[in-house]
Write a protein that holds these residues in place. Structure first.
Motif, PDB file in Angstrom:
ATOM      1  N   GLY A 158      -9.837  13.152  -0.152  1.00  0.00           N
ATOM      2  CA  GLY A 158      -9.250  12.552   1.036  1.00  0.00           C
ATOM      3  C   GLY A 158      -8.197  11.510   0.704  1.00  0.00           C
ATOM      4  N   HIS A 211     -11.622  -5.792  -8.076  1.00  0.00           N
ATOM      5  CA  HIS A 211     -12.144  -6.533  -6.933  1.00  0.00           C
ATOM      6  C   HIS A 211     -12.552  -7.915  -7.393  1.00  0.00           C
ATOM      7  N   PHE A 268      -9.252   6.914  10.391  1.00  0.00           N
ATOM      8  CA  PHE A 268      -8.575   8.137   9.926  1.00  0.00           C
ATOM      9  C   PHE A 268      -9.389   8.867   8.869  1.00  0.00           C
ATOM     10  N   THR A 271       0.919  11.394   6.085  1.00  0.00           N
ATOM     11  CA  THR A 271      -0.335  10.682   5.765  1.00  0.00           C
ATOM     12  C   THR A 271      -0.064   9.207   5.501  1.00  0.00           C
ATOM     13  N   TRP A 284      -8.363  -0.142 -10.241  1.00  0.00           N
ATOM     14  CA  TRP A 284      -8.426  -1.206  -9.224  1.00  0.00           C
ATOM     15  C   TRP A 284      -9.277  -2.361  -9.742  1.00  0.00           C
ATOM     16  N   THR A 340     -15.606   2.723   2.042  1.00  0.00           N
ATOM     17  CA  THR A 340     -14.404   2.306   2.765  1.00  0.00           C
ATOM     18  C   THR A 340     -14.289   3.202   3.990  1.00  0.00           C
ATOM     19  N   ILE A 390     -19.573   1.507  -2.828  1.00  0.00           N
ATOM     20  CA  ILE A 390     -18.486   0.950  -2.021  1.00  0.00           C
ATOM     21  C   ILE A 390     -18.091   2.006  -0.998  1.00  0.00           C
ATOM     22  N   ILE A 422       1.131  10.755  -2.127  1.00  0.00           N
ATOM     23  CA  ILE A 422       0.629  11.001  -0.768  1.00  0.00           C
ATOM     24  C   ILE A 422       1.819  11.368   0.130  1.00  0.00           C
ATOM     25  N   SER A 448     -12.429   3.970   7.896  1.00  0.00           N
ATOM     26  CA  SER A 448     -11.298   3.703   8.776  1.00  0.00           C
ATOM     27  C   SER A 448     -11.333   4.738   9.897  1.00  0.00           C
ATOM     28  N   LEU A 480      -8.728  -6.899  -3.288  1.00  0.00           N
ATOM     29  CA  LEU A 480      -8.667  -5.609  -3.982  1.00  0.00           C
ATOM     30  C   LEU A 480      -7.245  -5.411  -4.477  1.00  0.00           C
ATOM     31  N   PHE A 490       0.850  -1.192   0.000  1.00  0.00           N
ATOM     32  CA  PHE A 490       0.000   0.000   0.000  1.00  0.00           C
ATOM     33  C   PHE A 490       0.888   1.245   0.000  1.00  0.00           C
ATOM     34  N   VAL A 539     -17.669   5.564  -3.040  1.00  0.00           N
ATOM     35  CA  VAL A 539     -17.838   5.713  -4.480  1.00  0.00           C
ATOM     36  C   VAL A 539     -19.106   4.972  -4.897  1.00  0.00           C
ATOM     37  N   LEU A 580      -4.980  -2.571  -6.175  1.00  0.00           N
ATOM     38  CA  LEU A 580      -4.914  -1.139  -6.474  1.00  0.00           C
ATOM     39  C   LEU A 580      -3.703  -0.885  -7.359  1.00  0.00           C
ATOM     40  N   ALA A 593      -1.716   6.046   7.247  1.00  0.00           N
ATOM     41  CA  ALA A 593      -2.594   5.231   6.387  1.00  0.00           C
ATOM     42  C   ALA A 593      -2.140   3.775   6.319  1.00  0.00           C
TER      43      ALA A 593
HETATM   44  O1  VLZ Z   1     -11.078   1.494  -3.122  1.00  0.00           O
HETATM   45  O2  VLZ Z   1      -9.914   3.066  -4.145  1.00  0.00           O
HETATM   46  O3  VLZ Z   1     -12.873  -0.582  -3.144  1.00  0.00           O
HETATM   47  O4  VLZ Z   1     -12.981   3.377  -3.886  1.00  0.00           O
HETATM   48  C1  VLZ Z   1      -8.150   3.902   2.327  1.00  0.00           C
HETATM   49  C2  VLZ Z   1      -8.642   4.994   3.211  1.00  0.00           C
HETATM   50  C3  VLZ Z   1      -9.052   3.790   1.143  1.00  0.00           C
HETATM   51  C4  VLZ Z   1      -7.572   5.469   4.104  1.00  0.00           C
HETATM   52  C5  VLZ Z   1      -8.288   3.474  -0.103  1.00  0.00           C
HETATM   53  C6  VLZ Z   1      -7.048   6.834   3.779  1.00  0.00           C
HETATM   54  C7  VLZ Z   1      -9.227   3.529  -1.251  1.00  0.00           C
HETATM   55  C8  VLZ Z   1      -5.814   6.806   2.962  1.00  0.00           C
HETATM   56  C9  VLZ Z   1      -9.117   2.334  -2.055  1.00  0.00           C
HETATM   57  C10 VLZ Z   1      -5.221   8.177   2.820  1.00  0.00           C
HETATM   58  C11 VLZ Z   1      -4.272   8.255   1.664  1.00  0.00           C
HETATM   59  C12 VLZ Z   1     -10.063   2.360  -3.204  1.00  0.00           C
HETATM   60  C13 VLZ Z   1     -11.908   1.325  -4.230  1.00  0.00           C
HETATM   61  C14 VLZ Z   1     -12.258  -0.121  -4.308  1.00  0.00           C
HETATM   62  C15 VLZ Z   1     -13.215   2.070  -4.042  1.00  0.00           C
END
Ligand code: VLZ
Length: 134
Positions: free
Chosen positions: A77, A109, A58, A30, A107, A54, A52, A26, A56, A118, A17, A63, A120, A34
């Motif tokens: 974000g 799934h 943080f 962060t 991405w 997501t 979807i 990034i 956390s 997943l 990641f 989407v 990415l 993350a």
């Molecule tokens: O997922 O694109 O499921 O959008 C992590 C959040 C989410 C934490 C990552 C914050 C998104 C990170 C992954 C700060 C840089 C993503 C897609 C597929 C749906």
């Protein structure tokens, strides 16, 4: 019948990641936060329509899309870069192509047993996350 991704999925593991976030530009602080997160996915699938979420401790990211319909994605974000996204089926895989400033962004799934995968992608970086059905 297509696969049903609907449900709540808890984080199991993540690979590279950090590389994915670096490719997205990034910032260091962060990334340090993350990479420790164990995000949860809540997916709703109704015919061709998906959401979807997501979440956390943080940041959260959501989407919504319909299969084959291009939409504007703001990546708010995350890296905050806008892109044109489209999600299609590749067999039983959901594949998203995110066209914008970053090459090779998107991405996929898929489900194996009771696990959600997943992948990415951004530029030359590939990160994989695994989730387990709650
Ligand atoms: O997922 O694109 O499921 O959008 C992590 C959040 C989410 C934490 C990552 C914050 C998104 C990170 C992954 C700060 C840089 C993503 C897609 C597929 C749906």
């Amino acid at each position: 019948m297509p696969v049903d991704f609907s449900g709540t999925w808890n984080f199991v593991s993540s690979d590279n990641f950090e590389g994915y976030m670096l490719a997205l530009g990034i910032d260091f602080a962060t990334r340090k936060i993350a990479k420790l997160l164990k995000p949860k996915k809540v997916i709703e699938q109704d015919g061709d329509s998906f959401s979807i979420h997501t979440t956390s401790t943080f940041r959260n990211y959501s989407v919504q899309f319909k299969i084959g319909e291009e939409f504007e994605e703001d990546n708010k974000g995350l890296d905050n870069r806008k892109c044109k996204s489209v999600v299609t089926w590749d067999g039983d895989k959901l594949v998203c192509v995110q066209t914008g400033e970053k090459k090779n962004r998107g991405w996929s799934h898929w489900i194996e047993g009771d696990e959600l995968y997943l992948e990415l992608r951004c530029e030359d970086q590939v990160s994989q996350q695994v989730f387990k059905r709650a």
